[in-house]
Enzyme design. Structure first.
Site, mmCIF file in Angstrom:
data_model
loop_
_atom_site.group_PDB
_atom_site.id
_atom_site.type_symbol
_atom_site.label_atom_id
_atom_site.label_comp_id
_atom_site.label_asym_id
_atom_site.label_seq_id
_atom_site.Cartn_x
_atom_site.Cartn_y
_atom_site.Cartn_z
ATOM 1 N N TYR A 1 0.864 -1.182 0.000
ATOM 2 C CA TYR A 1 0.000 0.000 0.000
ATOM 3 C C TYR A 1 0.900 1.232 0.000
ATOM 4 C CZ TYR A 1 -2.917 3.785 1.643
ATOM 5 O OH TYR A 1 -3.545 5.003 1.745
ATOM 6 N N GLU B 1 -3.144 7.735 -3.947
ATOM 7 C CA GLU B 1 -3.098 6.425 -3.338
ATOM 8 C C GLU B 1 -2.892 5.345 -4.388
ATOM 9 O OE1 GLU B 1 -5.775 5.216 0.346
ATOM 10 O OE2 GLU B 1 -6.744 4.694 -1.530
#
Ligand code: GDP
Ligand code: MN
Length: 388
Positions: free
Chosen positions: A108, A196
């Site tokens: 992530y 993101e």
């Protein structure tokens, strides 16, 4: 402003964030054509402004032409429901057809602004992928952070340190650090509020690849990026919010049933608090701002009433630059043109308040005028209680 994954990936390409070859398609035939030029295996990805697509069936792996055709037929033109879309889902109008990657690990990577620190923070985790929210909740230590000192920006050693701390194979540390720096440059240049990549895959040769891409752009910075403004997809936005923005009104949709017309953001916040305090929930708020004209009020009032969730309207105005008589005229004009079948509670105070109240009273329309905030609040509570 939100943008689609395929748009974010084009920006990634400009900044050197690694992505796989891909094409977009708006029809089944186009999807098949795209697939034939890209080669198999590939992934067919629904383009909507919401995540959770993997779990919702919006991400389909295809190993041949038939697989692509079936996936495209199933997705295009139909609503996709994910845990981020609400129960009615979002209509899929576009697909991203992308060469599938061999994924060894899912990391992530996220950049956002930490308002309490007043800094940009870079977050990374070795346990990325579709369960990152769960990980962040149950094991917050698994999400590593680097804060950016504003005068220096993200320093190369910070990106390297973050990549190193992930504990990924040594071979991947440098290229991951490079991807972090590239994403940071994009974040700064484009005035993002969120960037993101989840997952940032580590592929079989150890190199990182952005499998997903999410960018939120700061609306207040958009005037500096006319090209990015073009990326706006009105299909993904609340139609009433779009209409309000076009009229220079600030309209925010919420989940309750009291429609609110206010002037000024501070009063809007106080009004929300008040509504919640009496046990009701705002359906929206419409801030007409300081210098609203009668026409803007009229437009705003009509936008409020066309929200099907609204069971009562609360007009809470403190007349300063916006005079109460002008407001009353706008509201009466709008009310005369619209069929109002919900109670309208009005609390006016400030410049020309007597005149404003007189206009409302003499309009022949049924407004419930409150003498003060407290009374207004209890009228609102009663109105939604009666309406169930
Ligand atoms: P989201 O569910 O909306 O966040 O959509 P993502 O683009 O993140 O995709 C969800 C999941 O699908 C990823 O976490 C991967 O596990 C899987 N996926 C997406 N693209 C690929 C790919 O190219 N190869 C493989 N093997 N899996 C993929
Ligand atoms: Mn994702």
């Amino acid at each position: 402003m939100r943008i689609h994954e395929y748009q974010a990936k084009r920006l990634f390409a400009e900044y050197g964030v690694p992505i796989a070859p891909s094409r977009t398609a708006e029809s089944v035939d186009d999807a098949v054509k795209a697939a034939e030029t890209l080669g198999y295996p590939l992934v067919v990805k629904a383009q909507i402004h919401a995540g959770g697509r993997g779990k919702g069936g919006g991400i389909v792996l295809a190993s041949d032409r038939d697989g692509v055709r079936t996936a495209a037929e199933r997705l295009l033109g139909k609503p996709l429901v994910t845990d981020q879309t609400g129960p009615s889902g979002r209509i899929v109008r576009k697909l991203l057809v992308e060469r599938a990657a061999q994924i060894e690990e899912e990391l992530y990577l996220g950049l956002t602004i930490d308002r309490s620190q007043r800094r940009i923070v870079v977050m990374a985790s070795r346990s990325g992928g579709v369960d990152i929210e769960e990980t962040a909740r149950t094991d917050p230590a698994a999400v590593l952070k680097e804060e950016v000192d504003p005068p220096f920006g993200l320093r190369p050693f910070q990106a390297f340190r973050l990549a190193h701390r992930l504990g990924i194979p040594a071979l991947s540390v440098r290229p991951v650090a490079k991807a972090i720096r590239a994403l940071y440059r994009l974040f700064i240049d484009l005035d993002c509020t969120l960037a993101e990549i989840n997952p940032l895959a580590i592929t079989e040769d150890g190199s990182p690849l952005a499998i997903d891409a999410k960018l939120n752009l700061d609306d207040n910075g958009l005037f500096r990026h006319p090209d990015l403004r073009e990326l706006r997809d009105l299909n993904e936005e609340d139609p009433l919010e779009v209409e309000a923005a076009a009229a220079n009104l600030n309209y925010v949709k919420m989940s309750g049933n009291v429609g609110c017309l206010v002037n000024g953001a501070g009063l809007a916040m106080a009004t929300m608090d008040l509504i919640k305090h009496v046990g009701a929930e705002p359906a929206n708020f419409l801030d007409v701002g300081g210098g609203a004209t009668a026409e803007m009020i009229e437009k705003g009032f009509r936008i409020l009433l066309s929200d099907p969730d609204v069971r009562a309207v609360f007009i809470n105005i403190f007349g300063g630059i916006l005079r109460c008589d002008l407001l009353a005229e706008g509201v009466v004009a709008a009310a005369k043109k619209t069929e109002i079948d919900v109670p309208v509670i009005v609390r006016l105070e400030g410049t020309n308040v007597e005149e404003g109240r007189r206009i409302l009273a003499e309009s022949g329309l049924k407004f419930e005028t409150a003498a003060d905030l407290k009374e207004a609040a209890s009228l609102v509570a009663e109105a939604v209680k009666e309406e169930g």
